[in-house]
Each structure stands twice: as C-alpha cells, then as structure tokens.
Design a protein around this motif. Structure first.
Motif, mmCIF file in Angstrom:
data_model
loop_
_atom_site.group_PDB
_atom_site.id
_atom_site.type_symbol
_atom_site.label_atom_id
_atom_site.label_comp_id
_atom_site.label_asym_id
_atom_site.label_seq_id
_atom_site.Cartn_x
_atom_site.Cartn_y
_atom_site.Cartn_z
ATOM 1 N N LEU A 301 0.817 -1.216 0.000
ATOM 2 C CA LEU A 301 0.000 0.000 0.000
ATOM 3 C C LEU A 301 0.851 1.267 0.000
ATOM 4 N N LEU A 312 1.327 6.826 0.249
ATOM 5 C CA LEU A 312 0.643 5.740 -0.444
ATOM 6 C C LEU A 312 1.260 5.488 -1.811
ATOM 7 N N ALA A 316 -2.454 1.362 -3.271
ATOM 8 C CA ALA A 316 -3.548 1.973 -2.508
ATOM 9 C C ALA A 316 -4.740 2.269 -3.405
ATOM 10 N N SER A 319 -6.833 -0.743 -3.540
ATOM 11 C CA SER A 319 -7.611 -0.908 -2.315
ATOM 12 C C SER A 319 -8.782 0.060 -2.257
ATOM 13 N N ILE A 361 -6.189 5.350 3.529
ATOM 14 C CA ILE A 361 -7.059 4.973 2.407
ATOM 15 C C ILE A 361 -8.519 5.139 2.791
#
Length: 912
Positions: A301, A312, A316, A319, A361
C-alpha cells in the motif's frame, strides 16, 4: 526445444494419458544439487538495467527450487499427522512468500531492462525463455512455476512496438498456451496429489506425476526442508507418556470460522492488493453478489516514515476501488513477517504501520487483522488489543499458494466446506489460479444454499439476500454464444396473406433475448419484404456461416409463414418454406427446399442447431430422434453435434392462427413451453426433445395440426438445450396475469398432454415422464423419451417450485400456486421470495390475515425488500389494522421513495 516444442510435448503427454509413462520418464534425472541459500527480499529501489542473463537465471532457478520444495512438503499431506501437516504448511508458506518477493524482484529487473534503450536488451529475455522452454533438467510440471512470471513479462513486452519485441511477444504467447496445456494434462493427477482423497477399493495409478515427485525426492526430503526452516518434528505423542492438558479458553479478541452459523462462509483474500488479480477477483464477487474481506500487506500500500506519516503507492488505488465496491479492507501486517518470532517495537510496527496506511485509504477501515501464517503469540495478541484490532483465523485453506491447478483448488475448498459445514475460507488475491478457481467455488456453494457473511462493523453476518447470480446459459449448458434467425411473413404479394406470422416472430425474438439471454446483435430478424429468398439465404450464409459462429455456439431458427410440399417424380415428398418474393406458379424454383436447409444445417460449425417452422409440410427425412438419457446429460450432450427440427404440421394441414395475444396456436404453445411448461423433468433445462414432447401432443389435441419433430442429416444425437432463468419477481398488484382467452387455451393444452399433472401428484415433485408419441419428419409415429433430470440441490429445487408457482399464479390457479410456494419454503425455510409470493396468493384469495403473516415473515427474512412492505401494508388495510398498515407503508417509502409504487402508497396513507 522451442516454445512450439513445448506444445508438442504437452500434446504427446496428453495423448499418452491412458497408461502412458511421464513424458520425460525415459530420461535419466539430472544429478541432485544442493538447495540454494535463502534469498532476502529485494529492495524497492529499481536496479540499473543489465543486459546479461546471469542475475535473471539465478533468480528463476531459486524460484524453481522453492516451488519444488513446496511440492515435496505437501505431496503426502493426507498421511501426515496433524502437527506435522501444520508445520509443513507453515514452512511451505514461508517458502512461497520468499518466492513472491523473488518474483517481484525479477519483474522489476525485467521491467527495467525492457524499458532501457540497450539494443541487445531482448537477448537476456531470450536466454531466460530458452531455459524455461528447453532445459533438459526441467520436467513439464516444473514449467508451471514460471507461468505468472511469464504473464507479467508478456504485459511488459506489449509496451514495446519494435520488431524484436513483437517476436518475443509471440514467443511468450505460445509458451503460455503450452503451459495451459500442461496444466490441463496434470489436472487430474494433481487433484489426486493435493486432494486428500478418502481410501477407495481401487488405487488409481499416477505414473507420470509420481515419476516427477520421485525425482524431486532425490533432491529434497521433507525433514531436510523443515530443518532448514528451523523445525524439527518430535516423535509421535504415542511414543511418549501422556501429559495432562489444560483446557484453553477462547480469546474473545479472536474470530474463528467454526463460530459461524451453519451453512455460512466468509471469503477472505490475503497478501494483496495485486495490480492485476485483486480487481479481477472483485469483479467476480460483484457478479455473484457476495461480500469478502481483503487482508492487505502494508508494503503493497505504501510506506510509513519515522514520524508515522503515510505515503501511499499505486497499490492503494486498488484498495480504494475494493472499498468503493463494498468490500472490507483489513490488516495483514506490514512485511508479512512471522510475527510469533517478533517482539517489542518491531512487532508493533508490523501491526501499526499497516493500520496507518489503511486509515489513509479509508478512515473507517475495519478492525480486522490476520497474522501471517496464522503464527501468533501472547505479545502479538496483546498488541492487537492495544490497537483495537481483532485477529481473524481460518478453518478452510484453499492452498492456492501451493496448488498450481485451479480445478484442484476449487475441489479442495468445496470438499472442506462440506466437511466443516461453515467457516472462513483462506484465498490469496495474488494468483491467476485463484481467479480461475473462484467461480467454480461460488457456483457450487450458492447452489448448495450457503450464505456469504460480510463484516458489519461488529461481527460477520449474512444479509440472507438469497441472491444467486443471474443464471447464464453458458454456465450450465456449455454454449459459448447464442445465435438466431427469426423470420415472419404476413404480407405475401402472390400467396394468401397471413394474419399473425410477424407477431409470432416478434414474440419468439423477445423471448430469446429477454428470457434466455441471446444477444440482440446475434438475433437476425427478417419480416415481410426483408424475408426474400436472397435475404433468407444471405442471413444463413453471411451472418452464420461466415459471421463468427464457433463450434461451441448454438443456433435457433424460427420461420412463420407459408410452407408447401411437392411430390417428386420418385414419389417422395419434398417440403419448402415460402419466402416473401415466391410465385406459387414456380415455387419449385423460387422457394427454399428443405434439402437446402439440411445442407445449411450440416455446414454450420455450431454445436447444436434447432429449426422451428410454424408452417406445414413434410418430406424432410429423419435420421434419429430423442436426446441422451444418461444422468450426466449435459456432459454427454456437449460432445455430440445436434441438428433438429420441429414443424407445426404435416402436408396439406392449415396453421391455426386463432391463438391468444395475436399468435398462432402452435407459436403460443411453443412460447408457453419456453416459459417453463416444456421442462417436463423439472430440472430447469428444456431440451428440444422435451419441447417437442410438450408442444406436439398439445397442439394436436386442440387443433387439426400434427406437429412433427426429428433430427436432420449430420446430427450425432445432440439435443439443443434452453436453460430456464431464475424468476425473481416478488408478486404485487402490478404483476400481470394472462387474459381469459389465454388461460382457457392453456387449460385445454394442459388437459390433452399425456403427462398432465394428476390430482394426487405432489407439488414440487415431477412425475416420471412416459414416452410421448410424436410424428417424425416423414409423418411416421415415433416415441420421444425425455432426458433424465440433471441433479439439483435443495436450493435449485426450491427455486423451480417458486417458478412453477409464479406461472400458475399468472394463470389464476391459486390453489396450485399456493402448493408450489409452500413446497419452495419446505425446501428452503429462509426463501423470502417464496414467502412473499405465498402471501400474495393468500391476498388474491381474500385471506388477508394469512397474507399479512407471510408478508411479515418476508420482511424478517429480507428487511431490505421494499415491495414486501407495500404488500404488508395492503394486507393490514384489508384486515382493518390501520396502525400496522401505516408503519409498513412508512417503511416502504423510506426504502423506495422514488419507485413507481410510491405515489400509490402515499395515496393510501392519506386515506388512513
């Protein structure tokens, strides 16, 4: 050996599968070499590109060594004691994650090399491919270790448009095709090795895989591999005096799969996010409508500096997409270290750094954590508690990190789920093989009635939506694409005009597209002046013969118009279909003889073709009738070519145009058959044989037509198959019912069917179908035997009972519909759809108190179903309970404020 040679070798291995030895069994194995020293994870910084192959070769040889060790560790897994199996799996996972780091390093090196301007940058790639393709020390099974590396390399090479890059791209594509063949070749054997089969009377032989495994055991032993990883297995407990064991108390901060309700599973995916496979897995989950938890490794990430600030990376973004798709993000440590061996600040950093990244995130990230390898200690559990995180374990391991064959992975998961009855399933979203295995797992679990639980912020709970995926014909029937030509001619310039042919054609087209999922662009419609001789033949030749039809496709042809029969000098009758521009005085030359249709049928490359002719003629010629009768019908049927025809009647018979809704009697009956009445054995599939066995006797019983059915030349006994889609309609006041005319004709059609249900038949139970007498295409009588039903789960049987109830409701057969909905609920107690529909049948019969009870049951099963609250409100109004009616209507408006029924509900509330 070139990449083509790999293909040839794999093909030879497949050809010799029956009792043949392994492809390389006659070759002396390469001498054993000591295993390489452990390789540390590569740094993130991209190295300077090198054009020599030595570093790459070292990397892929180390990759292969770990791949082989994993196979040796787990090859005899079913015979290991539990503690040894657990250690073997843990060490195998360590080796696997070493390989993941090594593969990432190789991918970075290759990407840097290919992105450079070195003129000889492809030489190193070519040398690497030469080793994978032709090195004498490799078995075919070894080459599967490099599949994902080659897939990544293919994507990198595709960015370069130079001639050397194009050549390498072609070579890589051929190598990946060869690896797919190798996978298929080993699929059965690797299933046996990894499958934990119970003992059987006959021990299956696996010479080729055993030869490969025997070779690996000359290089490594399990004890040596375990010891290299710091594990020495103790003597079996039976050889030592027993020690008293204290009963361990469950940790309230840890979640186990065996605590879930029966027939409930949680899908979890570790080690991502992955730039390719995480989103592919999410797309599959979305298609099936099931939740999942993605346990992310922090370094995928981004990074966290000394001050605790998160930076990040590209991972990321993956995600974020997972979170936006409704999936749960969770913590899987920062580096995937074995945390049971870590202490102090390093242990806390593994946990907290990933938590910081997940919060960057999504501030509402879940409090779920999974220890890598499941390895935890008291300090780790205490650290989780301090971070307000909960440990999530698993009890169903897919072993997708070790097993190279998707079918074997799916089989293992399903067998373990069946044994456990519930649980948390461990997958990894970093493998192509997991992507391939997942649909097979979901198809079976959904069919068996399993619920999929998601994280609700406090626990794993199931929404009980019973949301099976929309059934696609290709899944069960084996068809790839579906094609159709639909022809209707009313306004003949020189033949008597017809009244309903175009409407018949339109009704068939709508059914094919709306009910059975035929793509609109693959349904060719020709009406009136479009349906000339040239237009009809052009549709066959241009759109089908040369329009992309493949060998696993199906073709449906419908013709509504005039038919004619001419007696030849030999005394044989020859049938014709009459196009729009035909002249009765010379139809022998400008109409289309059925012999030409036969030739077209034989020339098409599709698996199955069905011609349905709402016209009357004979003289077509029968090769054989009927479909397969074996229990494995779909599998056997897929192997046989099918060319079949169903006609409305024989020579000199007039088509009865007086059916309901502007259809001929034949086409109306055909549409009713396709609506579900043609499913004579109750398995959710309608074969052409079943359709003919329903349509022909029914039409003959209510008209002066005798429909005919048979197989055309070139047929091998294959049977065209329709798969009935799942009906998902919640009955409500807007549900359409059939007209009085249609209900009357359907009653007549049902009454004359030889297999019509009798008064003592149980609802939901399809009685055995006796052979049905039907005319063949030469006018002679034949007996049609419908295929044996495809086995169904309780969930599928419940759905079919609901579907039958819906059909009966539309015919206003309320008592029979009530019995079918009741049967559906007996088969599946939490079936909200059937509960609502049963309540509405009561409502239509004026039984408002009973209706209210079932609508109330519906909203308990599925609190999000707005239409059930509307129905509940109506039932309470009719029963005189104003307060409950207002509450139900209020909930409906909260759930569906902009729905078409909202105006009606507001009006009802104003009256109360």
């Amino acid at each position: 050996m070139t990449s083509t040679s790999i293909k040839i070798a794999a093909a030879l291995a497949i050809a010799g599968a029956a009792g043949a030895t392994f492809l390389f069994a006659g070759r002396k194995p390469a001498p054993a070499t000591p295993p390489p020293a452990p390789v540390k994870s590569a740094p993130v910084a991209t190295p300077a590109p090198r054009t020599d192959a030595a570093p790459l070769m070292s990397g892929i040889q180390a990759l292969l060594a770990n791949y082989r060790k994993i196979i040796v560790l787990l090859a005899d897994e079913k015979s290991m004691p539990a503690n040894e199996r657990d250690q073997a799996q843990r060490v195998g996972q360590n080796l696997f994650h070493e390989n993941q780091s090594r593969a990432e390093s190789l991918e970075r090196d290759l990407a840097a090399l290919l992105a450079s301007t070195q003129p000889n940058r492809f030489d190193a790639v070519s040398e690497l491919l030469g080793f994978i393709e032709s090195d004498k020390s490799l078995y075919d099974a070894d080459r599967l270790a490099f599949r994902e590396l080659l897939q990544g390399l293919l994507a990198e090479v595709a960015k370069d448009s130079s001639l050397p890059a194009i050549k390498i791209h072609k070579r890589l594509s051929e190598d990946l095709d060869a690896l797919a063949e190798i996978e298929r070749n080993y699929e059965k054997e690797i299933r046996q090795v990894f499958g934990r089969y119970e003992s059987r009377a006959i021990e299956l032989k696996r010479e080729r895989w055993d030869t490969y495994l025997a070779y690996l055991k000359t290089l490594y032993t399990r004890d040596t591999i375990l010891k290299e990883q710091g594990v020495v297995m103790p003597y079996p407990a039976s050889a030592l005096p027993p020690e008293p064991k204290a009963k361990a108390e469950p940790d309230p901060n840890e979640i186990f799969g065996n605590s879930l309700p029966k027939k409930t599973v949680v899908l979890t995916f570790d080690d991502g996010p992955h730039k390719r496979y995480s989103e592919e897995i999410a797309a599959i989950l979305k298609q099936y409508g099931v939740p999942a938890v993605f346990f992310s490794v922090g370094r995928n990430l981004g990074s966290v500096d000394a001050a605790g600030k998160a930076t990040l990376s590209e991972g990321a973004a993956v995600s974020r997409k997972l979170k936006a798709g409704g999936y749960t993000l969770a913590n899987h440590s920062y580096t995937h270290a074995q945390l049971s061996k870590e202490t102090g600040d390093k242990l806390k950093a593994e946990i907290l750094n990933t938590d910081v990244l997940l919060k960057a995130i999504d501030a509402g990230r879940s409090p779920l954590f999974r220890f890598p390898y499941g390895a935890r200690n008291s300090e780790g559990m205490h650290a989780l508690q301090g971070a307000h995180l909960r440990s999530v374990m698993w009890n169903i391991d897919s072993l997708d990190w070790a097993d190279p064959v998707p079918a074997s992975i799916a089989e293992r998961v399903l067998r373990t789920v069946d044994k456990e009855g519930r649980g948390i399933i461990l997958f990894h979203d970093i493998h192509a093989r997991t992507v391939k295995a997942l649909p097979a797992v979901l198809d079976r679990l959904i069919a068996e009635g399993y619920q999929f639980a998601g994280w609700d912020g406090a626990n794993f709970t199931s929404a009980n939506t019973a949301a099976a995926p929309a059934e696609k014909v290709a899944v069960s029937t084996g068809y790839a694409n579906s094609w159709a030509i639909v022809i209707g001619i009313d306004s003949y310039p020189k033949w008597p005009k017809l009244q309903y042919a175009v409407r018949d054609a339109q009704g068939v087209r709508e059914t094919l597209i709306g009910k059975f999922g035929f793509a609109a662009e693959r349904v060719v419609s020709l009406n009136n002046a479009e349906a000339t001789r040239a237009g009809i033949l052009g549709a066959f030749h241009d759109r089908l013969a040369h329009g992309g039809v493949q060998k696993n496709d199906r073709i449906f042809v419908f013709f509504a118009g005039h038919g004619a029969t001419r007696k030849l000098s030999s005394g044989r009758d020859l049938g014709y279909i009459v196009p729009y521009d035909s002249d009765p005085a010379q139809f022998a030359t400008d109409a289309i003889p059925m012999s030409e249709i036969q030739n077209i049928a034989e020339s098409l490359t599709a698996k199955h073709a069905l011609f349905v002719m709402d016209a009357c003629y004979s003289g077509l010629g029968l090769t054989r009738g009927g479909g397969a009768g074996a229990g494995a019908f779909l599998r056997d049927n897929a192997r046989r070519i099918g060319r079949q025809m169903l006609t409305a009647g024989g020579a000199d018979q007039l088509v009865s145009d007086g059916g309901p809704n502007g259809h001929s009697v034949f086409t109306w009956t055909l549409l009713q058959g396709l609506a579900g009445k043609g499913d004579l054995n109750g398995d959710g599939l309608i074969t052409a044989t079943e359709l003919a066995a329903y349509v022909a006797p029914a039409v003959a019983g209510v008209s002066n037509q005798t429909p005919a059915f048979g197989s055309l030349p070139g047929s091998e006994g294959g049977d065209f198959v329709f798969e009935l889609p799942v009906e998902a309609e919640f009955l409500n006041p807007q549900t359409a019912q059939l007209s009085t005319e249609a209900i009357a004709l359907n009653a007549k059609l049902d009454a004359v069917r030889p297999d019509a249900p009798k008064s003592d038949d149980k609802p939901g139970v399809t009685p055995p179908t006796a052979p049905v007498a039907v005319k063949d295409l030469q006018g002679k009588e034949q007996k049609l035997v419908t295929p044996l039903a495809v086995p169904s789960s309780a969930r599928q049987l419940a759905q079919r009972a609901n579907d039958r109830g819906l059909q009966l409701f539309k015919e206003k057969q309320y008592a029979a519909a009530e019995a079918e909905f009741t049967e559906a609920l007996k088969l599946r107690a939490d079936f909200a759809l059937a509960a609502n529909n049963l309540g509405f049948v009561y409502y239509k019969q004026g039984k408002f108190a009973e209706a209210a009870r079932w609508f109330d049951n519906t909203v308990k099963m599925d609190p999000s179903r707005a239409v059930a609250y509307r129905n509940l409100g109506d039932a309470h109004v009719q029963a005189g309970d104003v307060a409950k009616a207002k509450l139900a209507f209020k909930t409906f408006l909260e759930l569906a404020p902009a729905s078409p029924g909202a105006v009606y509900v507001k009006q009802q509330m104003d009256k109360l």
